[in-house]
Design a protein around this motif. Structure first.
Motif, PDB file in Angstrom:
ATOM      1  N   LEU A   1     -15.786  -7.107 -46.763  1.00  0.00           N
ATOM      2  CA  LEU A   1     -14.057  -6.829 -47.186  1.00  0.00           C
ATOM      3  C   LEU A   1     -14.231  -5.050 -46.127  1.00  0.00           C
ATOM      4  N   GLU A   2     -14.891  -4.699 -45.990  1.00  0.00           N
ATOM      5  CA  GLU A   2     -15.175  -3.531 -45.514  1.00  0.00           C
ATOM      6  C   GLU A   2     -14.198  -4.094 -43.982  1.00  0.00           C
ATOM      7  N   GLY A   3     -15.009  -5.100 -43.337  1.00  0.00           N
ATOM      8  CA  GLY A   3     -14.576  -5.739 -41.743  1.00  0.00           C
ATOM      9  C   GLY A   3     -12.940  -6.316 -42.302  1.00  0.00           C
ATOM     10  N   MET A   4     -12.009  -6.992 -43.525  1.00  0.00           N
ATOM     11  CA  MET A   4     -11.127  -6.949 -43.502  1.00  0.00           C
ATOM     12  C   MET A   4      -9.948  -6.329 -43.884  1.00  0.00           C
ATOM     13  N   ALA A   5     -10.509  -4.608 -44.778  1.00  0.00           N
ATOM     14  CA  ALA A   5     -10.274  -3.486 -44.497  1.00  0.00           C
ATOM     15  C   ALA A   5      -9.708  -2.913 -43.071  1.00  0.00           C
ATOM     16  N   SER A   6     -10.784  -3.025 -41.867  1.00  0.00           N
ATOM     17  CA  SER A   6     -10.728  -2.181 -41.453  1.00  0.00           C
ATOM     18  C   SER A   6      -9.456  -3.268 -40.389  1.00  0.00           C
ATOM     19  N   THR A   7      -9.381  -4.444 -40.413  1.00  0.00           N
ATOM     20  CA  THR A   7      -8.366  -5.304 -39.366  1.00  0.00           C
ATOM     21  C   THR A   7      -7.125  -5.236 -39.876  1.00  0.00           C
TER      22      THR A   7
ATOM     23  N   SER B   1      -4.113  -3.764 -38.216  1.00  0.00           N
ATOM     24  CA  SER B   1      -2.820  -3.943 -38.495  1.00  0.00           C
ATOM     25  C   SER B   1      -1.226  -3.487 -39.059  1.00  0.00           C
ATOM     26  N   VAL B   2      -1.825  -2.847 -39.577  1.00  0.00           N
ATOM     27  CA  VAL B   2      -0.556  -1.866 -40.403  1.00  0.00           C
ATOM     28  C   VAL B   2      -0.532  -1.271 -39.159  1.00  0.00           C
TER      29      VAL B   2
ATOM     30  N   ILE C   1       4.686  -6.789 -33.400  1.00  0.00           N
ATOM     31  CA  ILE C   1       4.492  -6.766 -34.402  1.00  0.00           C
ATOM     32  C   ILE C   1       4.474  -7.916 -35.843  1.00  0.00           C
ATOM     33  N   GLN C   2       4.573  -9.121 -34.880  1.00  0.00           N
ATOM     34  CA  GLN C   2       4.528 -10.484 -36.031  1.00  0.00           C
ATOM     35  C   GLN C   2       3.767 -10.596 -35.965  1.00  0.00           C
ATOM     36  N   ILE C   3       2.726 -10.789 -34.641  1.00  0.00           N
ATOM     37  CA  ILE C   3       1.250 -11.366 -34.584  1.00  0.00           C
ATOM     38  C   ILE C   3       0.132  -9.836 -34.860  1.00  0.00           C
ATOM     39  N   ASN C   4       0.897  -8.433 -35.658  1.00  0.00           N
ATOM     40  CA  ASN C   4      -0.444  -7.777 -36.404  1.00  0.00           C
ATOM     41  C   ASN C   4       0.204  -8.274 -38.077  1.00  0.00           C
ATOM     42  N   VAL C   5       1.558  -8.745 -38.178  1.00  0.00           N
ATOM     43  CA  VAL C   5       2.137  -9.295 -39.723  1.00  0.00           C
ATOM     44  C   VAL C   5       1.448 -10.456 -40.388  1.00  0.00           C
ATOM     45  N   ASP C   6       1.131 -11.147 -39.142  1.00  0.00           N
ATOM     46  CA  ASP C   6       0.081 -12.535 -39.499  1.00  0.00           C
ATOM     47  C   ASP C   6      -1.095 -12.043 -39.434  1.00  0.00           C
ATOM     48  N   GLN C   7      -1.531 -11.208 -38.705  1.00  0.00           N
ATOM     49  CA  GLN C   7      -2.992 -10.805 -39.064  1.00  0.00           C
ATOM     50  C   GLN C   7      -4.150  -9.488 -40.367  1.00  0.00           C
ATOM     51  N   ALA C   8      -2.438  -9.442 -40.692  1.00  0.00           N
ATOM     52  CA  ALA C   8      -2.751  -8.612 -42.979  1.00  0.00           C
ATOM     53  C   ALA C   8      -2.635  -9.544 -42.867  1.00  0.00           C
ATOM     54  N   GLN C   9      -1.648 -10.497 -42.714  1.00  0.00           N
ATOM     55  CA  GLN C   9      -2.010 -11.328 -43.884  1.00  0.00           C
ATOM     56  C   GLN C   9      -2.882 -12.617 -43.965  1.00  0.00           C
ATOM     57  N   GLU C  10      -3.396 -12.256 -42.573  1.00  0.00           N
ATOM     58  CA  GLU C  10      -4.206 -13.083 -42.976  1.00  0.00           C
ATOM     59  C   GLU C  10      -6.021 -12.699 -43.553  1.00  0.00           C
ATOM     60  N   ALA C  11      -6.100 -11.168 -43.118  1.00  0.00           N
ATOM     61  CA  ALA C  11      -6.846 -10.528 -43.585  1.00  0.00           C
ATOM     62  C   ALA C  11      -6.673 -10.409 -45.326  1.00  0.00           C
TER      63      ALA C  11
ATOM     64  N   ALA D   1      -5.292 -12.431 -47.160  1.00  0.00           N
ATOM     65  CA  ALA D   1      -6.260 -13.538 -47.998  1.00  0.00           C
ATOM     66  C   ALA D   1      -7.478 -13.749 -47.462  1.00  0.00           C
ATOM     67  N   GLN D   2      -8.391 -13.316 -46.486  1.00  0.00           N
ATOM     68  CA  GLN D   2      -9.577 -13.875 -46.282  1.00  0.00           C
ATOM     69  C   GLN D   2      -9.949 -12.710 -47.767  1.00  0.00           C
ATOM     70  N   ALA D   3      -9.885 -11.942 -47.675  1.00  0.00           N
ATOM     71  CA  ALA D   3     -10.103 -10.609 -49.382  1.00  0.00           C
ATOM     72  C   ALA D   3     -10.099 -11.397 -50.034  1.00  0.00           C
ATOM     73  N   SER D   4      -8.422 -12.636 -50.556  1.00  0.00           N
ATOM     74  CA  SER D   4      -8.874 -12.716 -52.113  1.00  0.00           C
ATOM     75  C   SER D   4      -9.985 -14.188 -51.960  1.00  0.00           C
ATOM     76  N   ARG D   5     -10.068 -14.694 -51.146  1.00  0.00           N
ATOM     77  CA  ARG D   5     -11.236 -15.995 -51.211  1.00  0.00           C
ATOM     78  C   ARG D   5     -12.811 -15.164 -51.339  1.00  0.00           C
ATOM     79  N   TRP D   6     -12.083 -14.124 -50.108  1.00  0.00           N
ATOM     80  CA  TRP D   6     -14.210 -13.645 -50.655  1.00  0.00           C
ATOM     81  C   TRP D   6     -13.786 -12.515 -51.941  1.00  0.00           C
ATOM     82  N   SER D   7     -12.423 -12.629 -52.568  1.00  0.00           N
ATOM     83  CA  SER D   7     -12.683 -11.907 -54.501  1.00  0.00           C
ATOM     84  C   SER D   7     -13.263 -13.127 -55.260  1.00  0.00           C
ATOM     85  N   GLU D   8     -12.763 -14.132 -54.491  1.00  0.00           N
ATOM     86  CA  GLU D   8     -12.753 -15.332 -55.475  1.00  0.00           C
ATOM     87  C   GLU D   8     -14.432 -15.653 -55.165  1.00  0.00           C
TER      88      GLU D   8
END
Length: 500
Positions: free
Chosen positions: A32-38, A42-43, A153-163, A165-172
């Motif tokens: 989660l820390e890595g995803m938050a950092s990503t 990205s932001v 900008i689109q690459i960073n937005v995609d990275q943020a969305q992927e992070a 999504a990963q955070a959501s999967r890890w939460s589940e």
């Protein structure tokens, strides 16, 4: 399974479960820390790219129409040269926040397009910059730079969305893992409680019930079931053995009381008969008959006194109140006094005393030691046939004085020797040969042990027995009280050697 092994397994399982949970929590936190950092990077990349877009547009507007006011001046009063400096700074910050190869590749294109745009702006004359026909090359490079920034900008937005999504999967996954661990812990606790109630608490309750019934006297046959963990089985086994031992002791006590009553009745009956024979109304009582009757009475009284004395000594020993008055005495003197006593009163046996020439000193209670020797010699005479030989020998070695009493009597088997010194127990052939309550040897052994010594026995059926009393010797220089034999030596005595 023992309670120790069970609780060790439970504690080990809980520790393992805790370690696994902590490890998974660390992994989850790191992920989660890595995803938050990503997500943060990205932001930040989107923000810097948008600022770079705005500064490019402001720079282009200031160059193309410097006199046209802006409704909201994003340049905040900066000159074109200051904006160009900010563009280079922003590109450097974008480099620092780039985390993927694709992002760095697009960023390189952005740098190239921005450089082309700035180069195209510098190649225009003043008139060309202010003319309405703004140079198409500048517009083209500006559009290329803006398109590159949009891609970034689109690459960073995609990275943020992927992070995200990963955070959501890890939460589940974390929720599922927490549910599984909770169910596993609850199941473990339920199994522990069930095992304790079924295999530990119930045997303890049965043991308590058996002990309560036995202790209250409601059921002397009550025994605890030997089941459950090994510790409880051992407790139940110990209680059952104790209950069996107490029941056996009770049986022995009842048998002992019956034997004492029987043995007391015999001399009492003899005394009653003797008093009837010597009543004043009988005219046929001669002096000789009176002497025989008095001798019979004396023997029965001595027998009663010996039985009562053994009972009292056994009671004192069991209560731990056996009192000794030790003195330094010569073992030869004590052995001689006992042999002389029985030599004068028992003409049916041959008694031999063998003693060394030098004194054999021990520190002992003389009355108690004479009691032991008297008991051993009396038993040797009782269980030996008439005319047989009984030998009392005083021996010595470097550390001990040894008094050995040997006979040619009925002897004992190895099984009989095992219970020889047990109170109230007598061998079958001994019961038939002589009366008694079975306390003499037990009391004798306890007396010798109280002196720090020991009694050894060697015997075989039909070949007689040898009893050896071992006591610690003392030096010849130790002070000792004078004995009667020291003060007055009988005239014509034979000295050391055989007494018949």
């Amino acid at each position: 399974m023992s309670l120790r092994a069970f609780f060790s397994a439970v504690v080990g399982g809980l520790v393992l479960l805790t370690v696994v949970s902590a490890s998974l929590l660390v992994v989850l936190t790191s992920a989660l820390e890595g995803m938050a950092s990503t997500l943060s990077e990205s932001v930040e990349g989107v923000r810097l790219a948008e600022e770079l877009e705005v500064d490019l547009l402001v720079h282009s507007r200031l160059i193309a129409a410097p006199d046209m006011p802006l409704v909201a001046d994003p340049s905040r009063g900066r000159s074109p040269s200051e904006i160009e400096s900010d563009l280079h700074r922003q590109l450097g910050e974008l480099h620092a926040s780039a985390s993927t190869g694709e992002e760095r590749q697009v960023l390189a294109e952005v740098e190239r397009d921005v450089a082309d745009y700035l180069g195209a702006q510098r190649g225009l004359s003043e008139a060309q910059r202010s003319s309405s026909s703004y140079d198409g090359r500048v517009v083209a490079t500006l559009d290329a730079a803006l398109r590159s920034l949009e891609r970034l900008i689109q690459i960073n937005v995609d990275q943020a969305q992927e992070a995200r999504a990963q955070a959501s999967r890890w939460s589940e996954r974390a929720n599922l893992l927490g549910l599984v661990l909770g169910l596993l812990l609850l199941t473990t606790l339920v199994l522990v409680v069930f095992w304790l109630r079924r295999f530990a608490l119930r045997p303890v309750a049965d043991l308590q019930h058996a002990m309560r019934d036995f202790g209250a006297g409601r059921n002397r046959d009550s025994r605890a079931p030997e089941e459950g963990p090994s510790e409880i089985r051992d407790m139940a086994l110990t209680f059952n053995e104790m209950a069996d031992s107490l029941a056996h002791q009770q049986e022995q006590q009842l048998a002992f009381l019956a034997g004492v009553a029987h043995d007391l009745r015999n001399p009492l009956s003899a005394l009653k008969l003797s008093t009837a024979l010597t009543s004043p109304g009988r005219a046929d009582v001669t002096p000789e008959r009176m002497q025989r009757t008095l001798a019979l009475v004396r023997r029965q009284v001595e027998r009663l006194d010996r039985m009562v004395g053994d009972l009292l000594d056994a009671t004192r020993i069991q209560a731990g109140k056996l009192e000794l008055q030790p003195e330094v005495r010569d073992t030869r003197e004590l052995a001689r006094s006992v042999v002389e006593l029985y030599q004068s009163s028992d003409p049916g046996h041959t008694l031999e005393l063998v003693v060394p020439d030098a004194a054999v000193l021990v520190r002992a209670d003389p009355a108690r030691l004479e009691q032991v020797l008297t008991n051993l010699v009396s038993n040797a005479l009782k269980y030996s046939p008439s005319g047989s030989h009984v030998r009392v020998a005083v021996l010595e070695d470097a550390d001990h004085a040894v008094v050995a009493v040997s006979d040619q009597g009925i002897g004992m088997s190895p099984e009989e020797l095992k219970g020889l010194f047990v109170p109230f127990q007598r061998a079958g052939n001994a019961k038939q040969r002589a009366p008694g309550v079975g306390l003499g040897l037990s009391v004798s052994r306890r007396i010798i042990e109280a002196h720090g010594g020991r009694i050894e026995v060697e015997s075989q059926p039909g070949q007689g027995s040898v009893f050896r009393v071992h006591l610690a010797r003392v030096s010849d220089s130790a002070p000792r009280l004078p004995a009667a034999s020291d003060e007055e030596e009988p005239a014509g005595g034979e000295g050391p050697g055989a007494v018949h």
